[in-house]
Design a protein around this motif. Sequence first.
Motif, mmCIF file in Angstrom:
data_model
loop_
_atom_site.group_PDB
_atom_site.id
_atom_site.type_symbol
_atom_site.label_atom_id
_atom_site.label_comp_id
_atom_site.label_asym_id
_atom_site.label_seq_id
_atom_site.Cartn_x
_atom_site.Cartn_y
_atom_site.Cartn_z
ATOM 1 N N GLY A 198 0.818 -1.209 0.000
ATOM 2 C CA GLY A 198 0.000 0.000 0.000
ATOM 3 C C GLY A 198 0.851 1.257 0.000
ATOM 4 O O GLY A 198 2.023 1.238 0.393
ATOM 5 N N GLN A 199 0.236 2.371 -0.428
ATOM 6 C CA GLN A 199 0.945 3.651 -0.481
ATOM 7 C C GLN A 199 0.056 4.752 0.086
ATOM 8 O O GLN A 199 -1.151 4.774 -0.152
ATOM 9 C CB GLN A 199 1.336 4.008 -1.921
ATOM 10 N N LEU A 200 0.694 5.673 0.816
ATOM 11 C CA LEU A 200 -0.056 6.769 1.440
ATOM 12 C C LEU A 200 0.873 7.944 1.705
ATOM 13 O O LEU A 200 2.047 7.757 2.035
ATOM 14 C CB LEU A 200 -0.681 6.299 2.762
ATOM 15 N N ARG A 201 0.313 9.160 1.550
ATOM 16 C CA ARG A 201 0.995 10.377 2.003
ATOM 17 C C ARG A 201 0.136 11.012 3.082
ATOM 18 O O ARG A 201 -1.075 11.189 2.898
ATOM 19 C CB ARG A 201 1.216 11.362 0.861
ATOM 20 N N VAL A 202 0.754 11.376 4.213
ATOM 21 C CA VAL A 202 0.059 12.038 5.312
ATOM 22 C C VAL A 202 0.786 13.331 5.639
ATOM 23 O O VAL A 202 2.007 13.335 5.864
ATOM 24 C CB VAL A 202 0.005 11.146 6.568
ATOM 25 N N ILE A 203 0.026 14.419 5.649
ATOM 26 C CA ILE A 203 0.552 15.718 6.080
ATOM 27 C C ILE A 203 -0.069 16.023 7.432
ATOM 28 O O ILE A 203 -1.288 16.146 7.545
ATOM 29 C CB ILE A 203 0.214 16.825 5.062
ATOM 30 N N GLU A 231 4.787 8.346 3.051
ATOM 31 C CA GLU A 231 5.451 9.643 3.172
ATOM 32 C C GLU A 231 4.703 10.438 4.234
ATOM 33 O O GLU A 231 3.516 10.710 4.086
ATOM 34 C CB GLU A 231 5.450 10.397 1.840
ATOM 35 N N HIS A 232 5.392 10.786 5.298
ATOM 36 C CA HIS A 232 4.780 11.486 6.421
ATOM 37 C C HIS A 232 5.475 12.829 6.595
ATOM 38 O O HIS A 232 6.700 12.895 6.743
ATOM 39 C CB HIS A 232 4.910 10.664 7.702
ATOM 40 N N VAL A 233 4.689 13.896 6.560
ATOM 41 C CA VAL A 233 5.215 15.261 6.697
ATOM 42 C C VAL A 233 4.618 15.883 7.949
ATOM 43 O O VAL A 233 3.392 15.967 8.082
ATOM 44 C CB VAL A 233 4.878 16.125 5.461
ATOM 45 N N LEU A 234 5.458 16.306 8.854
ATOM 46 C CA LEU A 234 5.032 16.996 10.075
ATOM 47 C C LEU A 234 5.430 18.462 9.960
ATOM 48 O O LEU A 234 6.617 18.788 9.834
ATOM 49 C CB LEU A 234 5.686 16.371 11.307
ATOM 50 N N LEU A 235 4.453 19.352 10.022
ATOM 51 C CA LEU A 235 4.687 20.793 9.985
ATOM 52 C C LEU A 235 4.166 21.404 11.275
ATOM 53 O O LEU A 235 3.003 21.208 11.634
ATOM 54 C CB LEU A 235 3.974 21.421 8.776
ATOM 55 N N VAL A 236 5.027 22.129 11.981
ATOM 56 C CA VAL A 236 4.660 22.741 13.257
ATOM 57 C C VAL A 236 4.751 24.257 13.135
ATOM 58 O O VAL A 236 5.806 24.807 12.810
ATOM 59 C CB VAL A 236 5.579 22.255 14.395
ATOM 60 N N SER A 247 5.374 12.994 19.294
ATOM 61 C CA SER A 247 6.155 11.759 19.398
ATOM 62 C C SER A 247 5.662 10.791 18.326
ATOM 63 O O SER A 247 4.477 10.487 18.262
ATOM 64 C CB SER A 247 5.980 11.122 20.782
ATOM 65 N N LEU A 248 6.583 10.327 17.488
ATOM 66 C CA LEU A 248 6.236 9.407 16.413
ATOM 67 C C LEU A 248 7.015 8.114 16.588
ATOM 68 O O LEU A 248 8.235 8.136 16.751
ATOM 69 C CB LEU A 248 6.539 10.026 15.052
ATOM 70 N N ARG A 249 6.293 6.986 16.564
ATOM 71 C CA ARG A 249 6.914 5.666 16.611
ATOM 72 C C ARG A 249 6.520 4.915 15.353
ATOM 73 O O ARG A 249 5.350 4.930 14.943
ATOM 74 C CB ARG A 249 6.482 4.886 17.853
ATOM 75 N N ALA A 250 7.494 4.252 14.732
ATOM 76 C CA ALA A 250 7.243 3.553 13.481
ATOM 77 C C ALA A 250 7.881 2.169 13.507
ATOM 78 O O ALA A 250 9.020 2.021 13.961
ATOM 79 C CB ALA A 250 7.779 4.349 12.297
ATOM 80 N N GLN A 251 7.137 1.184 13.013
ATOM 81 C CA GLN A 251 7.650 -0.162 12.828
ATOM 82 C C GLN A 251 7.565 -0.491 11.346
ATOM 83 O O GLN A 251 6.469 -0.488 10.761
ATOM 84 C CB GLN A 251 6.851 -1.171 13.653
ATOM 85 N N CYS A 252 8.728 -0.754 10.743
ATOM 86 C CA CYS A 252 8.818 -0.968 9.300
ATOM 87 C C CYS A 252 9.158 -2.431 9.027
ATOM 88 O O CYS A 252 10.282 -2.874 9.286
ATOM 89 C CB CYS A 252 9.887 -0.058 8.693
ATOM 90 N N SER A 253 8.182 -3.178 8.511
ATOM 91 C CA SER A 253 8.360 -4.604 8.261
ATOM 92 C C SER A 253 8.719 -4.838 6.801
ATOM 93 O O SER A 253 8.554 -3.972 5.939
ATOM 94 C CB SER A 253 7.078 -5.364 8.611
ATOM 95 N N GLY A 254 9.194 -6.055 6.520
ATOM 96 C CA GLY A 254 9.454 -6.464 5.148
ATOM 97 C C GLY A 254 10.298 -5.454 4.397
ATOM 98 O O GLY A 254 11.293 -4.937 4.907
ATOM 99 N N THR A 255 9.882 -5.131 3.191
ATOM 100 C CA THR A 255 10.611 -4.172 2.349
ATOM 101 C C THR A 255 9.942 -2.798 2.370
ATOM 102 O O THR A 255 10.006 -2.053 1.390
ATOM 103 C CB THR A 255 10.682 -4.685 0.900
ATOM 104 N N GLN A 260 10.124 10.492 5.996
ATOM 105 C CA GLN A 260 9.582 11.343 7.056
ATOM 106 C C GLN A 260 10.240 12.711 7.026
ATOM 107 O O GLN A 260 11.462 12.830 6.878
ATOM 108 C CB GLN A 260 9.809 10.680 8.418
ATOM 109 N N TYR A 261 9.407 13.751 7.141
ATOM 110 C CA TYR A 261 9.877 15.132 7.120
ATOM 111 C C TYR A 261 9.317 15.845 8.342
ATOM 112 O O TYR A 261 8.113 15.798 8.601
ATOM 113 C CB TYR A 261 9.408 15.856 5.845
#
Length: 445
Positions: A198-203, A231-236, A247-255, A260-261
């Motif tokens: 799957g593919q997703l962009r989150v701002i 693709e995750h973009v954090l703008l403050v 606080s961001l936690r990520a678990q990246c499985s497989g390939t 992250q920005y």
Amino acid sequence: MNAAAPRSDQLLAFAQAHKRFAVALPGGAEWNARRAEALERFLKLGLPTQRDESWKYSPLRLLEKRVFELPRTAPVPLAADAVASHRLAIDDVRPLVFVDGRLMPSLSDSRATGSGLYCEPLAEALSRNPQELLDRIAVAGDGAGERLTLLNLAFLADGAIVRVAPGVVAPALYLLFISSRSGRVGHGRLLIDVGAQGQLRVIEHHIGPAEDETLSNCVTDIHLDDGADLEHVLLVEGGRRGVILNSLRAQCSGTSRLSQYRVLISSLYSRASLHAALLGRDSAIEANSLVLADQREQLEVHSVIEHRTGHTHSTERFRGIASDRSRGVFNGRIVVHPGAVKSESQQSSRALLLSEQAEVYARPQLEILTDDVKCSHGATTGRLDPNMLFYLLSRGLDPETARAFLIRAFLADALAHLQSAPLRLELERRIARALPRSQQLGDLA
């Protein structure tokens, strides 16, 4: 500045008030018990101190003042035009609007769910299936970096669950978090799960009122299955008196791959933390951070990236600019665990000081616990290159425009890999307005 420990009567009053407050939150008795457990651990451990390395330069007295205020049970209503004035000028996104950490369906796009993309208010999910979320949202550990996550869990009321079905290329989501007025405290929680391929962009955009005292303590929890791409973009943009903690936690499985920005433009105090685990062969993360601190602001980015298996890849870039009497902080740690052979990691930190009183503290770290890896890191802090400035002046540019060119060149690679050109241009415009001498830089953007 050292943190003063909260008084025992202050902690007792806070715990009693929380008990009354939590009864009205969704999830029933099981979730009330989970929240109470998190609060008990938070109060026992207390806030971090400056003996904790990642909090060494943080304004902990300011943080304590905001933390021990209870959130309100309902957000302040906002008009649609007030929300529109804060939005990024980008199309082809589906907005979800959160006020004081709570999702507002009336201000959000109803099309956010459908065709393999599923979005649900966290409050509804807590009421509908509390056990599922008890399994999904774990209680944080006791480390100094977990205290704010414990606090978030203690007050967990709302947020959003975002799921992308396997093989689906989902439309982009724009999550706008607004602190409504002075004295408001929000503890939003995002759960983002992207299925295999799957593919997703989150701002994720956090806004605070220009002159109001607010606190936002948001946690984002990401799970990526084999081959997923996020693709995750954090703008403050927290305002001159806002405190925004993420606080961001990520678990990246497989390939899977996470791009992250983190772009921190303004806040009295803002802290963006990333903890990512590369769990599958050929999983990868690209982490980019850009900090623009001005006046007396303090903006911090912290990261821990763990290579837990072999043939994993990470790239981390930090670019920081500080002017006036502001302070920027970068604390990045990459850990290559035993057995994670053939892993590759690159880490780069560059900071630019635009005044004599400005400070940027950078601490890139590599912890390599195995052989047969390719890892490198580097850090530089300095001022605008006088030779380059002289060259531009000799070509007929005025001093302010010449400085603007050099600042833009310094920042160029921080956003260069963003997939969306309109988003990149909009971020560049906001950066241009935030920098000193913004008119000249704005003309170039």
